[in-house]
Design an enzyme around this catalytic site. Structure first.
Site, short mmCIF file in Angstrom:
data_model
loop_
_atom_site.label_atom_id
_atom_site.label_comp_id
_atom_site.label_asym_id
_atom_site.label_seq_id
_atom_site.Cartn_x
_atom_site.Cartn_y
_atom_site.Cartn_z
CE LYS A 1 -3.62 2.58 2.72
NZ LYS A 1 -4.43 2.85 4.03
CG ASP B 1 -2.07 4.64 4.59
OD1 ASP B 1 -1.75 3.53 5.37
OD2 ASP B 1 -3.08 5.36 4.01
NE ARG C 1 -11.69 -1.24 2.77
CZ ARG C 1 -11.57 -1.98 3.78
NH1 ARG C 1 -13.10 -1.86 3.71
NH2 ARG C 1 -11.75 -0.72 4.90
CE LYS D 1 -7.00 8.24 7.50
NZ LYS D 1 -8.09 7.21 8.64
CG ASP E 1 -10.45 7.37 6.22
OD1 ASP E 1 -9.16 7.47 5.40
OD2 ASP E 1 -10.71 7.47 7.12
CG ASP F 1 -5.44 8.14 4.67
OD1 ASP F 1 -6.85 8.59 3.57
OD2 ASP F 1 -6.21 6.35 4.93
CD GLU G 1 -7.20 5.08 2.16
OE1 GLU G 1 -8.03 5.76 2.67
OE2 GLU G 1 -6.19 4.92 2.42
#
Ligand code: BES
Ligand code: ZN
Ligand code: ZN
Length: 503
Positions: A268, A291, A355, A280, A351, A273, A353
């Protein structure tokens, strides 16, 4: 750092490791006690030293050594080299706070069963305990950080060659870990998808023809149909980069005996993020510069592979790199995107994201690279941290034997992980009214599991492991852990061992 055979040798600090159940019979302690004029025994009694794990006593002496440290390792039966690595690093970190420059360490019986692995773990402990991220600090502050300059490991002459081979290998893995930590610690102002491309190209350059790099630009990804990955990227001004690395040792390219196995790693790589339009909360949002820890780990693996001499296995690395930002062009909650395999996804929460970027990576890998094994590594869910805490990685997979062997390797390296179930009935919670699947379950429960199930929907037939490293990739808890705060490089040594021994 070197392995040498002189006992007791000369130096600034001497560490002698002992076990709770056998230290009282240890002849070396008597020798050390003698050169300390009985000071060591006095300290042992004064502090009620029992040899428990991470228990340490020390005494000053005036002869060849200035300080002797007696360090406990707990019970002999619980000993592993990985545990030794952590105990040793913990001690070294404290010695560096005491401004010690040079350290000698005695070998002991339990460690001599595998001199190569001992050398590796010594080097890892030494270099990883000596790591500080000081790039953005002023010179004065940098000067204040004390590093241990020299470490000698004192063992029998016959062990030295294997030990030094192990030390060289461990130093290589430590270099890879330094790269992972540097990248994880770098903020989004200084690290973009493009930065990860440059890092991949640097590794390629160092690899003497063993590693090649291909970059899929935004238009290439569109042509291939990576709608999920591009959906995440569309809110950012930074262009997404789908980075593909390939390790293939030319020495084996013409080998006829048996086809080499192929492993694909997917990391990833969200360089920041923010959550996107599902923004968030601001508290702790700065942590989301990390992230991309999964992608950084994949680059770390390739940095190590670049330095390896004789690995036959072909290794691919994929970093679907982009930034998750809210803006006028950002993906909206409720939008539907189409992944590379044609499946449509209703994006309920922007959020979730990671995946979305990963499934285009997973399906791309399965279809185009046809690997024997896919491993993804991702700071995927806060829910995994709720389940397992900050220090344990969530392990998922679609093949029991595979997860078992991976778990064994991680145990050997003392990188904590725990298997969580791919419990298929929970897939129902991701059924969408309008698309093939939703990107979250929305129940608020079992978030690490539903995220893994979502990924699994895009791996049709390949053996696959998913590592949720949301907790262990970053140490942000005070007081400092074994290796200090910031990126940890969790998983690198396990992945390297697993890849080397995979066949
Ligand atoms: N990057 C986060 C997960 C994360 C959280 C990593 C904390 C490290 C520390 C991920 O993209 C995310 O935001 N996940 C959401 C999913 C939710 C919206 C279903 C989460 O875990 O809250
Ligand atoms: Zn997120
Ligand atoms: Zn994320």
């Amino acid at each position: 750092m070197v392995a040498s055979s002189q006992f007791p040798g000369k130096g600034e600090a001497l560490i002698h490791f002992v076990f709770e159940d056998s230290w009282k019979k240890d002849k070396r302690i008597q020798i050390l006690d003698k050169i300390s004029n009985g000071n060591l025994t006095r300290k042992i009694n004064l502090h009620n030293f029992l040899g428990r794990d991470k228990q340490v006593v020390f005494c000053e002496i005036n002869n060849d050594y200035q300080t002797i440290f007696l360090a406990g390792l707990g019970k002999t039966k619980d000993f592993t080299l990985g545990k030794f690595k952590h105990a040793f690093a913990f001690l070294l970190r404290n010695l560096s706070h005491d401004k010690i420059n040079q350290v000698n360490v005695f070998s002991f019986k339990e460690i001599e069963k595998d001199n190569f692995q001992t050398g590796k773990n010594l080097a890892l402990a030494f270099y990883l305990a000596n790591y500080y991220f000081t790039k953005h600090k002023n010179i004065e502050a940098r000067k204040k950080i004390h590093l241990i300059k020299e470490l000698s490991f004192i063992s029998d002459k016959k062990n030295l060659d294997e030990l030094n081979d192990g030390i060289r290998f461990g130093s290589l893995v430590a270099e890879g870990t330094y790269l992972v930590r540097d990248l994880v610690n770098e903020p989004a102002s200084h690290l973009h998808p493009e930065t990860l491309v440059n890092e991949a190209l640097k590794i390629k350059k160092e690899s003497a023809g063993k590693i090649s790099v291909e970059i899929l630009e935004e238009e290439d990804c569109r042509e291939l149909g990576m709608g999920a990955f591009l959906g995440v990227a569309q809110g950012s001004e930074k262009k997404p980069k789908f980075i593909i690395l390939k390790y293939q040792n030319p020495a084996f390219a013409k080998a006829t005996a048996g086809k080499p196995k192929k492993i694909c790693l997917i990391g990833k790589s969200i360089t920041f993020d923010s959550g996107g339009l599902s923004l968030k909360p601001s508290k702790g949002m700065e942590e989301m510069k990390t992230d991309m820890a999964g992608g950084a780990t994949v680059l770390g693996v390739f940095k190590v592979l670049a330095g390896l001499k004789s690995l036959k296995t072909i290794v691919y690395g994929i970093l679907p790199a982009c930034e998750n930002m809210p803006s006028g062009s950002a993906i909206h909650p409720g939008d539907i995107v189409t992944a590379i395999d044609g499946k449509t996804i209703e994006v309920i929460n922007t959020d979730a994201e990671g995946r979305l970027t990963l499934v285009d990576g997973l399906a791309y890998a399965e279809k185009n690279l046809k690997p024997d094994l896919i491993i993804d590594i991702a700071t995927l869910t806060g829910a995994c941290m709720v389940a397992l805490g900050k220090e344990i990685t969530g392990l998922f997979g679609n093949n029991k034997k595979l997860t078992e062997t991976f778990q064994k390797t991680a145990e050997k390296e003392s990188e904590e992980l725990w298997q969580l179930p791919c419990y298929h009935p929970y897939l129902k919670k991701m059924e969408s009214e309008v698309a093939d699947i939703k990107n979250i379950s929305g129940t608020g429960y079992g978030g690490a599991i539903t995220a893994a199930l979502f990924l699994g929907e895009f791996v049709k037939k390949t053996p696959w492991i998913h590592l949720d490293i949301a907790g262990p990739s970053l140490n942000n808890e005070e007081p400092h852990g074994v290796y200090g705060t910031g990126g940890t490089g969790w998983g690198l040594t396990t992945l390297i061992e697993y890849i080397i021994n995979y066949n």
